[in-house]
Design a protein around this motif. Sequence first.
Motif, PDB file in Angstrom:
ATOM      1  N   THR A  41       0.850  -1.192   0.000  1.00 56.13           N
ATOM      2  CA  THR A  41       0.000   0.000   0.000  1.00 56.13           C
ATOM      3  C   THR A  41       0.882   1.237   0.000  1.00 56.13           C
ATOM      4  O   THR A  41       2.080   1.167   0.292  1.00 56.13           O
ATOM      5  N   LYS A  42       0.285   2.368  -0.323  1.00 58.91           N
ATOM      6  CA  LYS A  42       0.989   3.645  -0.219  1.00 58.91           C
ATOM      7  C   LYS A  42       0.195   4.589   0.668  1.00 58.91           C
ATOM      8  O   LYS A  42      -1.025   4.716   0.535  1.00 58.91           O
ATOM      9  N   VAL A  49       4.951  -2.570   2.807  1.00 60.07           N
ATOM     10  CA  VAL A  49       4.707  -3.980   2.481  1.00 60.07           C
ATOM     11  C   VAL A  49       4.646  -4.745   3.794  1.00 60.07           C
ATOM     12  O   VAL A  49       5.498  -4.568   4.663  1.00 60.07           O
ATOM     13  N   GLY A  50       3.612  -5.560   3.943  1.00 64.45           N
ATOM     14  CA  GLY A  50       3.445  -6.295   5.189  1.00 64.45           C
ATOM     15  C   GLY A  50       3.286  -5.378   6.388  1.00 64.45           C
ATOM     16  O   GLY A  50       3.646  -5.750   7.509  1.00 64.45           O
ATOM     17  N   GLY A  51       2.766  -4.179   6.165  1.00 63.55           N
ATOM     18  CA  GLY A  51       2.586  -3.211   7.242  1.00 63.55           C
ATOM     19  C   GLY A  51       3.848  -2.471   7.625  1.00 63.55           C
ATOM     20  O   GLY A  51       3.842  -1.722   8.614  1.00 63.55           O
ATOM     21  N   VAL A  52       4.925  -2.643   6.862  1.00 61.89           N
ATOM     22  CA  VAL A  52       6.204  -1.999   7.176  1.00 61.89           C
ATOM     23  C   VAL A  52       6.505  -0.934   6.121  1.00 61.89           C
ATOM     24  O   VAL A  52       6.680  -1.275   4.944  1.00 61.89           O
ATOM     25  N   PRO A  53       6.593   0.343   6.487  1.00 57.98           N
ATOM     26  CA  PRO A  53       7.016   1.361   5.523  1.00 57.98           C
ATOM     27  C   PRO A  53       8.442   1.078   5.060  1.00 57.98           C
ATOM     28  O   PRO A  53       9.335   0.800   5.883  1.00 57.98           O
ATOM     29  N   VAL A  67      12.539  -7.432  -0.379  1.00 60.66           N
ATOM     30  CA  VAL A  67      11.499  -7.415   0.660  1.00 60.66           C
ATOM     31  C   VAL A  67      10.518  -8.539   0.359  1.00 60.66           C
ATOM     32  O   VAL A  67       9.829  -8.520  -0.667  1.00 60.66           O
ATOM     33  N   LEU A  68      10.458  -9.527   1.245  1.00 59.69           N
ATOM     34  CA  LEU A  68       9.637 -10.726   1.046  1.00 59.69           C
ATOM     35  C   LEU A  68       8.390 -10.648   1.914  1.00 59.69           C
ATOM     36  O   LEU A  68       8.472 -10.624   3.143  1.00 59.69           O
ATOM     37  N   ASP A  69       7.248 -10.636   1.265  1.00 60.34           N
ATOM     38  CA  ASP A  69       5.949 -10.547   1.928  1.00 60.34           C
ATOM     39  C   ASP A  69       5.494 -11.962   2.298  1.00 60.34           C
ATOM     40  O   ASP A  69       5.013 -12.715   1.451  1.00 60.34           O
ATOM     41  N   GLU A  70       5.658 -12.327   3.577  1.00 56.02           N
ATOM     42  CA  GLU A  70       5.332 -13.693   3.992  1.00 56.02           C
ATOM     43  C   GLU A  70       3.872 -14.037   3.745  1.00 56.02           C
ATOM     44  O   GLU A  70       3.550 -15.116   3.244  1.00 56.02           O
ATOM     45  N   VAL A 442       8.719  -9.525   5.815  1.00 54.55           N
ATOM     46  CA  VAL A 442       7.797  -8.603   6.484  1.00 54.55           C
ATOM     47  C   VAL A 442       6.469  -9.312   6.724  1.00 54.55           C
ATOM     48  O   VAL A 442       5.996 -10.094   5.912  1.00 54.55           O
ATOM     49  N   ARG A 443       5.908  -9.030   7.889  1.00 52.36           N
ATOM     50  CA  ARG A 443       4.586  -9.565   8.229  1.00 52.36           C
ATOM     51  C   ARG A 443       4.055  -8.806   9.432  1.00 52.36           C
ATOM     52  O   ARG A 443       4.766  -8.613  10.421  1.00 52.36           O
TER      53      ARG A 443
END
Length: 467
Positions: A41-42, A49-53, A67-70, A442-443
């Motif tokens: 999201t922006k 990504v995954g709630g991490v800016p 950046v890996l989105d689990e 990221v998660r």
Amino acid sequence: MPTAHPSGWAHADGALRGPHWLREPADANELVPALWSRTATKTDGVLSVGGVPLTELVREHGSPAFVLDEDDFRTRARAFRDAFAGYEVFYAGKAFLCTTVARWLAEDGLSLDVCSGGELAVAERAGFPMERVGFHGNNKTVRELERAVDLGVGRVVVDSFAEIERLAALTAERDRTMGVMIRVTAGVEAHTHEYIATAHEDQKFGFSIASGDALEAVRRVLTAPGLRLLGLHSHIGSQIFDTSGFEVAARRVLALHARVAEELGTEMPEMDLGGGFGIAYTTQDDPSEPAQLAAGMSEIVDHECRARGISRPRLSIEPGRAIVGPSMCTVYEVGTVKEVALDGGARRSYVSVDGGMSDNIRTALYDADYSATLASRASEASPTLARVVGKHCEAGDIVVKDEFLPGDVRPGDLVAVPGTGAYCRSMASNYNHALRPPVIGVRDGKTFTVLRRETEADLLATDVGVA
């Protein structure tokens, strides 16, 4: 479309307008959701990504970084598992593999395809169930096959007569039995890049059905006491968007399957029709959902089996990049922005980042297309056609050939490239003695290190020239 130019394609008429499918966005800040993992999201221009800016992720872990989105990865894995219920679904280790990913796959009930001793070592270290491992490769060494036999790998996909002899000798020495699939080439041209089309005759993989080599390979496996014939394996290529290309391949492979039963009296219990399903790298790509692919593949196989009056074998599928590809993006920091004058007074904006072909060789190797977005802030500037390039000493060091970015992109900005989960980190190199980037998971608003960043100590560890 750009036409040929003696100075290269970048100077051709229309090159500065970009490819025909690329459209100038009304707002260069917006994401195209189909290109990104599900949690991307922006907010005020900052990509999360995954709630991490990603601004916070880079402050903590540096750049460049994968950046890996689990959540996205595991959702896609389970979607293939569920859509292809009754199949064995093999994840492509060559796309991206580490112990964390192997454990996720084990927990979620997928199988794992490896094609080297190193990939097998990762599976072993992760405690992956060896009976769910398939071992591919056109030139497996004796040492690799020894390890596969000793670990009890579920199936070895044999690719040459020499390998059949090699594996048979090893199983005899160890008094073991190995399940074997026979890689066949069906003579089908997949509509993909020449280097990732794998079922036409003139290439290194498999036994030709047309020449009779495939049937001979079946005979040799059947006469080897330590080899248990599971079935035939076919793979027509990668980055394939629907199942239409599998129809001819399935017909030819099932014809051989039926011939083996009729002439040799052996009904093989399994069949692998490959997969290699595609993802959306740019807006020109329109991949199918797992349920569509499953329905199409099953219809093709069921129709051919009915027509030949044979039982449907147990099927395996290999989604390829379709699981991990969209689940990862790469974030870079901009170092320089350069306006370059071209013929006829035209100009091009080159956005140089702190990575490049050492972390994504696919653009240079396959002429692959990627997208990008400004990830660290919002911009009110008009979109401008730019090229994202790396820091390496190669003119072909291009990450994104054409993309509309805000016209005020400047040093210190972060730029993110989606769809880099497959074949980017796994093909990364130390070219120019670059350090390979980390993979940061990221998660739920938190980060965790999947693969750490390489250090200069790592780089120099193999250099034994100094006493």
